[in-house]
Design an enzyme around this catalytic site. Structure first.
Site, PDB file in Angstrom:
ATOM      1  N   TYR A   3      -4.074   2.932   7.755  1.00 33.50           N
ATOM      2  CA  TYR A   3      -5.258   2.114   8.014  1.00 33.50           C
ATOM      3  C   TYR A   3      -6.045   2.673   9.203  1.00 33.50           C
ATOM      4  CZ  TYR A   3      -2.319  -0.915   5.166  1.00 33.50           C
ATOM      5  OH  TYR A   3      -1.500  -1.419   4.202  1.00 33.50           O
ATOM      6  N   SER A  41       0.801  -1.234   0.000  1.00 39.83           N
ATOM      7  CA  SER A  41       0.000   0.000   0.000  1.00 39.83           C
ATOM      8  C   SER A  41       0.828   1.274   0.000  1.00 39.83           C
ATOM      9  CB  SER A  41      -0.937   0.042   1.212  1.00 39.83           C
ATOM     10  OG  SER A  41      -1.975  -0.888   1.053  1.00 39.83           O
TER      11      SER A  41
END
Lengths: 303, 303, 303, 303
Positions: B239, B64
């Site tokens: 996140y 990511s």
């Protein structure tokens, strides 16, 4: 930098927009009748310089800005234990939402949404007279007496069904120790406090001074705690618009539906803007513009 | 400050914890078989000093972290128009959640959750060869060739049902212009890129240099854009733990499930840590500890 | 009771409303171009009497009514094991929602929402040629050949991003055994089947005959299974309007966005109405009115 | 059919399971101390035959079964207008959930979830003394005095934070006209009513008699209203297990956490079972088994 000139220039630039757009909070009469066409701005540097312009000494209802000082009282009194019942993450939901509480067993996401501030207040109520301590803290930080607006507190209590629901919902999960009544009484009184931009810029001073009291120099919070409050302000301090504030302004901020916004430039200064008309996220429309101008002109974004 | 000594000291301090806690990502074989007991750290200052220690030149799957560079490509190519289909607010939900997309008509909350990065990739695919441009950007930023890991990309494609669901769900709202296949092919390839800590510390250099390329000095992004990317990293880059990162570390960070985390100290340096074992939020366990130590020792928190 | 007279009277009564209100499903061209001003009604009693009126022999796209027959195939083949991956409760959410799937780990609430029917179809695909078996079942039940509409099936496949998302989302939870492609191919073909009111009234005959085939008398389902299908139709058969159907009509029904609705009067008869214009819940507007009239005149409500 | 023999046989069959599984409701002391090993069953036919066995004359806390009679009072007094603030669809969420209320602006899904019954009670409180009318209705229906259990009502009030939250949440959307206090006082008293199986089988008698009072023959509800109550019971009467009840038992039922379940066989009889130990859905474990046996032996499923 001549801050006084800068603030006056911001006031002049925004004057034509006063009262043109946005909506004054209308859920209680005492807020609904505040004239929209007001704007104030004030700052105080780490080393005690002050500047202010516009309606900077007009008192207004600080509303959710009080969550900043309730959190401060909680961190002073409980340290890390405070975080056992309150999270530190952005919620992604409206400030008064109950949805996340249901799936997360009554633990609010952070101390700046209503549920989180009510949970903080519950801890304060367990420890001391939360209303008196709040006034004591603010009076000390400002160097002059600060008071509740009893009409506003009474109106909040009479119409605050969503907050009553939030408190009872958390209590149904065993997350509120005290009776809901005194907790909400303290919470509604905290929201009702009236202060001016200049008073708030002074009162928040410890947040740009490694936790040191703006006048006495004693530690209101430890350095680490002060920086953590700033971090929470940046990620969670402005309702659903925290990302937008970080993106456009780049400073830790805490706003209230009375139209005030407190901003911190770490190690430099604290700043307060006020204008009652709000944009859709519940933050002051001209307040956001003023902060964006200030950050743009001074280059003080933390990023 | 002698950064080389500091990084070596961090490596020494964390060495006893290597492989002791956390879980290596296991959803595809190529990630599952990465030995947990590795740790690397590297930094590059604005003015080109470098320091690195531990497994700092071992390539790993950036996963990511690639969303940072996809966003950069999107901002370069589209400017403000990029934000018509992607939000800038924290999501409050897991990175691969579909729930918010349903109530928000297929518009992802920010470019760092999976849905947001897929939406960014769709825009790139409309404009150019998104895979080639990504490698081109990274190769230029690092000064050496960067490549995909075809095994990882193929595994992601073969098992990425949640991402396929996200892409089709957004397309059902009319938010994806291209066929889902090529968009996901680019997305999965971007995630598969292998780089080392040192390469990532270099590649992210423009984020601490007002947008300037770390070697050539040309503008990768404008100053304003670079600061905005940093703001997004801080509010949305890690996140569900963005609040925790801000609270404990106080720096803009972007993490990946390969165990890497890129951090920016605005106007000072960029930093990359890597250790494959993750804590429950999907962020590198030792990476977070290392960043907290680094921020504590250097006092570089933006707050 | 003279059913033929009753059905003709219902047709006459509703004729003035034909094409006046509601919306024909428009998400694919083959459905969008169906003229709204059509209405048919047909019934077949347990002992084989038939009555029909209006456009009762005009074939239409049965769409979600096929879920009834897919469920029947699944119950025939798997008995109680079918329920390991599919619930039996009303969902309280739109038929194509993904939200509940996320919190319930990919297990759909019931076999009549899209996710549930896709999950049923996955089980069928594991066992046999699901497309051929569906046509075989319907051809046997009607006593004449039934076929897919390949244009509709192709359009559904080309635009069915929400269904592709649902299937992949369930697969990400390990709830779909087969490749998503063949499962959706069968699902889309099932939805595309064209039948008339008269054919559907005949085909559903086993549901009012304790599971017995309307012509051959063999058990299509056991008595218990047939009653359970009726129970599922009543609680879950008509999208978000199951409560409204029970309240106003009081019969087990299964509807489709092609405008058809199959209703069962247990131990008495099966009935099918069709009119393409839908009300907001996705059920045929005149179909609902016709069923309410039929139930009112005959007193056949199960309540 | 000899109902007396059948009920005795059901009692004998279930006796070995008494107190072996399930959990007695424990959220208030008065419920928690009810001995689990009790079971009663009673029925009354349309034409006045009665049969009962086991602990059929032992009074128990009817809890949510009272929602049936509150709804009846509301339909008597307001007719169709009752439905302006209350839906008629299954909720798909737990009986005390707040989530759906938030997205549906404070309008509860149906009158059998807590929010719905509180909303019904608010309407009653606007019209008359809701507590007195409830006792009046039940006393008339049973032919003998029915009373509140003041200890239970007081305990519910003292611990009912979730219900207080629900009421305030609805009031925050403007869906509750009266002060929350008196509404909840009536609601908690209604829940506290003590009745036996035999009394409840009699009291519900109008639901199998086209709305006619079991003794006097006057219309408690119109025929249409009585059938609609049955429809609501079937789709929404048993918390999250409405689908399971329809699937396994096939009768309109309303359950309470005191362990009672009232069932209606339209045009034939009303039935009440009671056993305090609940399964996970909040319905009586042995009560469900008994109803399934009764429906199996008599073939009275509406399907």
């Amino acid at each position: 930098m001549d801050y006084q000139l800068l603030l006056e220039d911001i006031v002049d630039t925004l004057r034509p927009e006063l009262g043109k757009a946005g909506q004054v909070a209308s859920y209680i009469p005492a807020l609904a009748r505040v004239p929209a066409a007001q704007f104030g701005i004030a700052l105080r540097t780490c080393d005690g310089q002050e500047a202010h312009a516009g309606d900077s000494t007009t008192p207004f209802s600080i509303q959710s800005i009080s969550k900043l000082f309730a959190l401060t009282l909680g961190m002073q009194a409980m340290g890390e234990k405070l975080w056992e019942r309150i999270g530190r993450e952005p919620s992604g939901n409206p400030f008064n939402s109950l949805v996340q509480l249901e799936s997360e067993q009554g633990i609010p996401r952070n101390p700046f949404i209503n549920a989180g501030a009510i949970a903080v207040t519950d801890r304060l109520v367990s420890l001391f007279d939360a209303k008196a301590h709040m006034l004591g803290l603010l009076t000390s930080l400002c160097g002059e007496p600060i008071a509740f607006d009893d009409e506003v507190a009474a109106s909040e209590a009479a119409t605050g069904f969503r907050n009553i629901a939030l408190a009872n919902f958390m209590k149904s999960f065993g997350r509120i120790d005290n009776d809901v009544g005194p907790v909400l009484d303290a919470y509604f009184h905290h929201c009702s406090i009236r202060m001016s931009c200049l008073q708030l810029a002074r009162a928040a001073g410890y947040l740009c001074r490694d936790g040191q009291h703006p006048y006495s120099g004693e530690q209101v919070l430890t350095e680490k705690q002060a920086r953590r409050v700033n971090a929470l302000m940046l990620t969670c301090g402005t309702y659903d618009a925290a990302g937008e504030f970080a993106f456009r302004i780049g400073l830790p901020c805490k706003s209230g539906v009375g139209g005030g916004i407190v901003a911190v430039v770490p190690d430099k200064l604290t700043l307060c803007v006020w204008s009652p008309a709000l944009e859709h996220s519940g933050n002051s429309l001209l307040g956001m513009k003023a902060l964006e101008m200030f950050a743009g002109r001074t280059g003080v974004s933390v990023f």
